[in-house]
Every structure is written in structure tokens, then in C-alpha cells.
Design a protein around this motif. Structure first.
Motif, mmCIF file in Angstrom:
data_model
loop_
_atom_site.group_PDB
_atom_site.id
_atom_site.type_symbol
_atom_site.label_atom_id
_atom_site.label_comp_id
_atom_site.label_asym_id
_atom_site.label_seq_id
_atom_site.Cartn_x
_atom_site.Cartn_y
_atom_site.Cartn_z
ATOM 1 N N SER A 67 0.771 -1.207 -0.055
ATOM 2 C CA SER A 67 -0.104 0.003 0.043
ATOM 3 C C SER A 67 0.790 1.117 -0.053
ATOM 4 O O SER A 67 0.563 2.177 -0.706
ATOM 5 C CB SER A 67 -0.957 0.023 1.268
ATOM 6 N N GLN A 68 1.758 1.104 0.874
ATOM 7 C CA GLN A 68 2.796 2.602 0.873
ATOM 8 C C GLN A 68 3.350 2.890 -0.478
ATOM 9 O O GLN A 68 3.669 3.784 -0.902
ATOM 10 C CB GLN A 68 3.858 2.329 1.925
ATOM 11 N N ILE A 69 3.890 1.537 -1.295
ATOM 12 C CA ILE A 69 4.722 1.419 -2.632
ATOM 13 C C ILE A 69 3.446 2.099 -3.624
ATOM 14 O O ILE A 69 3.782 3.112 -4.334
ATOM 15 C CB ILE A 69 5.235 0.396 -3.024
ATOM 16 N N GLU A 70 2.284 1.661 -3.471
ATOM 17 C CA GLU A 70 1.301 2.166 -4.301
ATOM 18 C C GLU A 70 1.043 3.747 -4.231
ATOM 19 O O GLU A 70 0.573 4.255 -5.141
ATOM 20 C CB GLU A 70 0.171 1.261 -4.318
ATOM 21 N N ASP A 71 1.160 4.297 -3.008
ATOM 22 C CA ASP A 71 0.832 5.538 -2.920
ATOM 23 C C ASP A 71 2.190 6.410 -3.089
ATOM 24 O O ASP A 71 1.746 7.732 -3.280
ATOM 25 C CB ASP A 71 0.459 5.780 -1.305
ATOM 26 N N LEU A 72 3.095 5.998 -3.691
ATOM 27 C CA LEU A 72 4.195 6.686 -3.913
ATOM 28 C C LEU A 72 4.217 7.713 -5.377
ATOM 29 O O LEU A 72 3.576 7.141 -6.121
ATOM 30 C CB LEU A 72 5.553 5.939 -4.048
ATOM 31 N N SER A 73 4.643 8.866 -5.138
ATOM 32 C CA SER A 73 4.830 9.730 -6.469
ATOM 33 C C SER A 73 5.635 8.870 -7.495
ATOM 34 O O SER A 73 6.382 8.220 -7.208
ATOM 35 C CB SER A 73 5.022 11.084 -6.070
ATOM 36 N N LEU A 74 5.579 9.236 -8.640
ATOM 37 C CA LEU A 74 6.456 8.845 -9.793
ATOM 38 C C LEU A 74 7.838 9.187 -9.473
ATOM 39 O O LEU A 74 8.587 8.202 -9.677
ATOM 40 C CB LEU A 74 6.057 9.448 -11.227
ATOM 41 N N GLU A 75 8.170 10.263 -8.829
ATOM 42 C CA GLU A 75 9.648 10.725 -8.747
ATOM 43 C C GLU A 75 10.112 9.731 -7.502
ATOM 44 O O GLU A 75 11.007 9.231 -7.588
ATOM 45 C CB GLU A 75 9.452 12.207 -8.004
ATOM 46 N N ASN A 76 9.213 9.420 -6.552
ATOM 47 C CA ASN A 76 9.698 8.528 -5.452
ATOM 48 C C ASN A 76 9.653 6.989 -5.849
ATOM 49 O O ASN A 76 10.320 6.221 -5.109
ATOM 50 C CB ASN A 76 8.838 8.763 -4.097
ATOM 51 N N LEU A 77 8.981 6.640 -6.864
ATOM 52 C CA LEU A 77 8.775 5.295 -7.383
ATOM 53 C C LEU A 77 10.283 5.157 -8.299
ATOM 54 O O LEU A 77 11.071 4.063 -8.047
ATOM 55 C CB LEU A 77 7.592 5.084 -8.478
ATOM 56 N N GLU A 78 10.604 6.133 -8.847
ATOM 57 C CA GLU A 78 11.993 6.228 -9.548
ATOM 58 C C GLU A 78 13.134 6.099 -8.663
ATOM 59 O O GLU A 78 14.018 5.396 -8.910
ATOM 60 C CB GLU A 78 11.934 7.495 -10.409
ATOM 61 N N ARG A 79 13.168 6.918 -7.540
ATOM 62 C CA ARG A 79 14.106 6.588 -6.893
ATOM 63 C C ARG A 79 14.145 5.351 -5.839
ATOM 64 O O ARG A 79 15.230 4.891 -5.740
ATOM 65 C CB ARG A 79 13.654 7.928 -5.458
ATOM 66 N N LEU A 80 13.197 4.841 -5.528
ATOM 67 C CA LEU A 80 13.084 3.495 -5.127
ATOM 68 C C LEU A 80 13.338 2.597 -6.058
ATOM 69 O O LEU A 80 14.190 1.659 -5.691
ATOM 70 C CB LEU A 80 11.368 3.091 -4.864
ATOM 71 N N GLY A 81 13.252 2.560 -7.157
ATOM 72 C CA GLY A 81 13.691 1.714 -8.315
ATOM 73 C C GLY A 81 15.335 1.935 -8.335
ATOM 74 O O GLY A 81 15.777 0.603 -8.620
ATOM 75 N N GLU A 82 15.935 2.630 -8.046
ATOM 76 C CA GLU A 82 17.420 2.832 -8.118
ATOM 77 C C GLU A 82 17.802 2.319 -6.596
ATOM 78 O O GLU A 82 18.775 1.665 -6.711
ATOM 79 C CB GLU A 82 18.069 4.389 -7.940
ATOM 80 N N ASP A 83 17.128 2.724 -5.491
ATOM 81 C CA ASP A 83 17.397 2.423 -4.132
ATOM 82 C C ASP A 83 17.374 0.844 -4.038
ATOM 83 O O ASP A 83 17.958 0.446 -3.025
ATOM 84 C CB ASP A 83 16.914 3.385 -3.198
ATOM 85 N N VAL A 84 16.618 0.196 -4.763
ATOM 86 C CA VAL A 84 16.262 -1.201 -4.170
ATOM 87 C C VAL A 84 17.387 -1.934 -4.389
ATOM 88 O O VAL A 84 17.624 -3.160 -3.671
ATOM 89 C CB VAL A 84 15.056 -1.753 -4.960
ATOM 90 N N LEU A 85 18.384 -1.610 -5.088
ATOM 91 C CA LEU A 85 19.757 -2.328 -5.412
ATOM 92 C C LEU A 85 20.461 -2.486 -4.091
ATOM 93 O O LEU A 85 21.250 -3.082 -3.957
ATOM 94 C CB LEU A 85 20.377 -1.874 -6.709
ATOM 95 N N ASP A 86 20.147 -1.325 -3.385
ATOM 96 C CA ASP A 86 21.014 -1.241 -1.945
ATOM 97 C C ASP A 86 20.399 -1.985 -0.959
ATOM 98 O O ASP A 86 21.254 -2.088 0.008
ATOM 99 C CB ASP A 86 21.362 0.262 -1.500
ATOM 100 N N PHE A 87 19.208 -2.483 -1.179
ATOM 101 C CA PHE A 87 18.568 -3.080 0.028
ATOM 102 C C PHE A 87 19.140 -4.595 0.362
ATOM 103 O O PHE A 87 19.241 -5.165 -0.669
ATOM 104 C CB PHE A 87 16.891 -3.112 -0.080
ATOM 105 N N ASN A 88 19.412 -4.897 1.619
ATOM 106 C CA ASN A 88 19.425 -6.184 1.834
ATOM 107 C C ASN A 88 18.611 -6.980 2.519
ATOM 108 O O ASN A 88 18.722 -8.445 2.426
ATOM 109 C CB ASN A 88 20.944 -6.176 2.909
ATOM 110 N N SER A 89 17.458 -6.479 2.787
ATOM 111 C CA SER A 89 16.246 -7.003 3.613
ATOM 112 C C SER A 89 15.058 -6.220 3.368
ATOM 113 O O SER A 89 15.301 -4.967 3.201
ATOM 114 C CB SER A 89 16.697 -7.239 5.151
ATOM 115 N N ILE A 90 13.924 -6.747 3.865
ATOM 116 C CA ILE A 90 12.615 -6.014 3.618
ATOM 117 C C ILE A 90 12.664 -5.045 4.890
ATOM 118 O O ILE A 90 12.036 -4.093 4.681
ATOM 119 C CB ILE A 90 11.573 -7.089 3.840
#
Length: 100
Positions: A67-90
């Protein structure tokens, strides 16, 4: 002067009839609607891609995170797409979302 008065004044200066002005106004509204649909489609496409990446990396996601991800703006979704590579866990994802 209101926007309508301004538009009618411009139409008058261009020797446009009210009917011609209304046609142009409707075309403008259709164009705005189309731009809105394209922006919505872009955001939904990015959202789906991010969700697929996250599910592949961490498995099924809790509904509150989804739900939190669905509420993100396009700009934040794009940032999340870049940052997901740095995540080691949920938990890294949860922390990221709390910072948004």
C-alpha cells in the motif's frame, strides 16, 4: 478579468466565432485528459516494475508495504527503483518507506 473573459477576448481578437472557440477549448480539454492518462499509465507501469523487482528479491510483500508503495509519487517510485539495489532485507525497504 476572469479566464473566460480573457479567452473570449483573445478569440474575438483572432476573429473566431464562439463555436470555433468552443471547438478549440474542447480540443484543449481532450489533450489535458490524454496527458493525464499517459502520466497515470507511466506511474502504474513503473509501480508494477518496482513491485516485481521487490517480490523477486524479497518474496511476497506485506500488504502495508504494498500500500505504501502504491501511494508513492512517480518521482519517489523512480528513486525506489534505484535504491532497491542497495536493500539487503525487507527491513531496509521499510526504513526507506518511512523516510518518504
Amino acid at each position: 478579468m476572469s479566464e473566460i473573459e480573457l479567452a473570449l477576448n483573445l478569440a474575438s481578437q483572432a476573429n473566431m466565432t464562439i463555436e470555433e472557440f468552443e471547438v478549440i477549448d474542447r480540443r484543449g480539454m481532450i489533450l489535458q485528459d490524454e496527458k493525464g492518462r499517459l502520466a497515470y499509465a507511466e506511474q502504474k507501469g513503473v509501480n508494477r516494475l518496482i513491485m516485481r523487482l521487490l517480490k523477486k528479491r524479497f518474496g511476497e510483500l506485506p500488504i502495508e508495504i504494498t500500500s505504501q508503495i502504491e501511494d508513492l509519487s512517480l518521482e519517489n517510485l523512480e528513486r525506489l527503483g534505484e535504491d532497491v539495489l542497495d536493500f539487503n532485507s525487507i527491513d531496509d525497504l521499510s526504513s526507506w518507506l518511512k523516510g518518504q
